[in-house]
Design an enzyme around this catalytic site. Sequence first.
Site, PDB file in Angstrom:
ATOM      1  N   THR A 198      -0.061   5.989   6.639  1.00 45.22           N
ATOM      2  CA  THR A 198       0.857   4.448   6.465  1.00 45.22           C
ATOM      3  C   THR A 198       1.098   4.042   5.059  1.00 45.22           C
ATOM      4  OG1 THR A 198       0.193   5.184   8.919  1.00 45.22           O
ATOM      5  CG2 THR A 198       1.281   2.775   8.076  1.00 45.22           C
ATOM      6  N   LEU A 203      -4.502  -0.226   7.355  1.00 40.65           N
ATOM      7  CA  LEU A 203      -3.168   1.306   7.428  1.00 40.65           C
ATOM      8  C   LEU A 203      -4.165   2.183   7.465  1.00 40.65           C
ATOM      9  CD1 LEU A 203      -0.616  -1.293   5.537  1.00 40.65           C
ATOM     10  CD2 LEU A 203      -0.610  -0.603   7.534  1.00 40.65           C
ATOM     11  N   ASP A 204      -3.412   3.306   8.026  1.00 43.32           N
ATOM     12  CA  ASP A 204      -4.184   4.775   8.184  1.00 43.32           C
ATOM     13  C   ASP A 204      -3.197   5.168   6.586  1.00 43.32           C
ATOM     14  OD1 ASP A 204      -4.700   4.727  10.314  1.00 43.32           O
ATOM     15  OD2 ASP A 204      -2.588   5.288  11.268  1.00 43.32           O
ATOM     16  N   LEU A 205      -4.299   6.295   6.408  1.00 43.15           N
ATOM     17  CA  LEU A 205      -4.187   7.309   4.866  1.00 43.15           C
ATOM     18  C   LEU A 205      -2.255   7.162   4.861  1.00 43.15           C
ATOM     19  CD1 LEU A 205      -5.392   8.594   2.298  1.00 43.15           C
ATOM     20  CD2 LEU A 205      -5.105  10.481   4.517  1.00 43.15           C
ATOM     21  N   LYS A 245       0.849  -1.255   0.305  1.00 48.34           N
ATOM     22  CA  LYS A 245       0.254  -0.256  -0.009  1.00 48.34           C
ATOM     23  C   LYS A 245       0.731   0.798  -0.043  1.00 48.34           C
ATOM     24  CE  LYS A 245      -3.502   2.856   2.846  1.00 48.34           C
ATOM     25  NZ  LYS A 245      -2.163   3.732   3.305  1.00 48.34           N
TER      26      LYS A 245
END
Length: 287
Positions: free
Chosen positions: A156, A152-154, A118
């Site tokens: 990360t 996963l955060d924006l 990602k």
Amino acid sequence: MRQRRFMAKPPSKAPARPTKPPRLRWDSKPSRKPNPNAGPSKGALERKEGEERIAKLLARTGVASRREIERMIADGRVTLNNEKVETPATLLKSLQGVAVDGKAVGQPAPTQLYMFHKPEGCLTAERDFSGRKTIYDVLPKDLPRLMPIGRLDLNTEGLLLLTNDGEFKRQMELPSTGVERTYRARCFGDVSQDQLEDLIHGIEIDGVKYGKIDANLERRTGRNGWVEMTLTEGKNREVRRVLEHLGLEVSRLIRTRYGPFVLGELAPGHVGEVRRVDLIEFRKTLK
């Protein structure tokens, strides 16, 4: 974007702290005491050979996770022979006659697992109403319908596992399963190895308790450094919150491992399928 197949590293076992999912209306237990002289309740379910709960069967097809399917049933979106399903505990041998939002559900396909790098700046979501980019804008269009295992955060980046099996997704996400996640964080500030090693006992921040974290200071240049952290809970923004609590500013966060599956040299935006033999061997180790 090309796909590659990956072998998994042998999984490592770690103790995990059990957690309870939010309760739905059918999770509530009756407050009155049962009558010992009463017969079996009307509609009581007796499992027959080969039967499974409808929520579990639907999760295997990749419709959604088991918990999400329970909410679909509560909303009346799941039917059996054109009748609304009243409980996720409904027992079936197959999904024949079952429909979700009026569309018939097929039989489950074999479980598949993909590794996705990602990139930073995209959401782990199917869509975003404010127009921000999501992982599905980045993923190759020729993939089957897949669900992310965890989030996963924006901002990360790194390893995000994807599967077509909602039941497997749920199993991987539960802290009680004990699957380790490893992160590398680039930080600014002062922290000692002793402070990081204290995290092995867990920590409480603003009333939120975080379980065991194995943390190490990899290297430092002045007040900049890299910290590696391995944990099994994966609570919302856990790594960032813990490091900020220690007085560090996180400028980059990368997940490098989930269970035995390692990001390695997989390029941002690229996908690799885990070999079926490796997936089968890994599933044998799960609790």
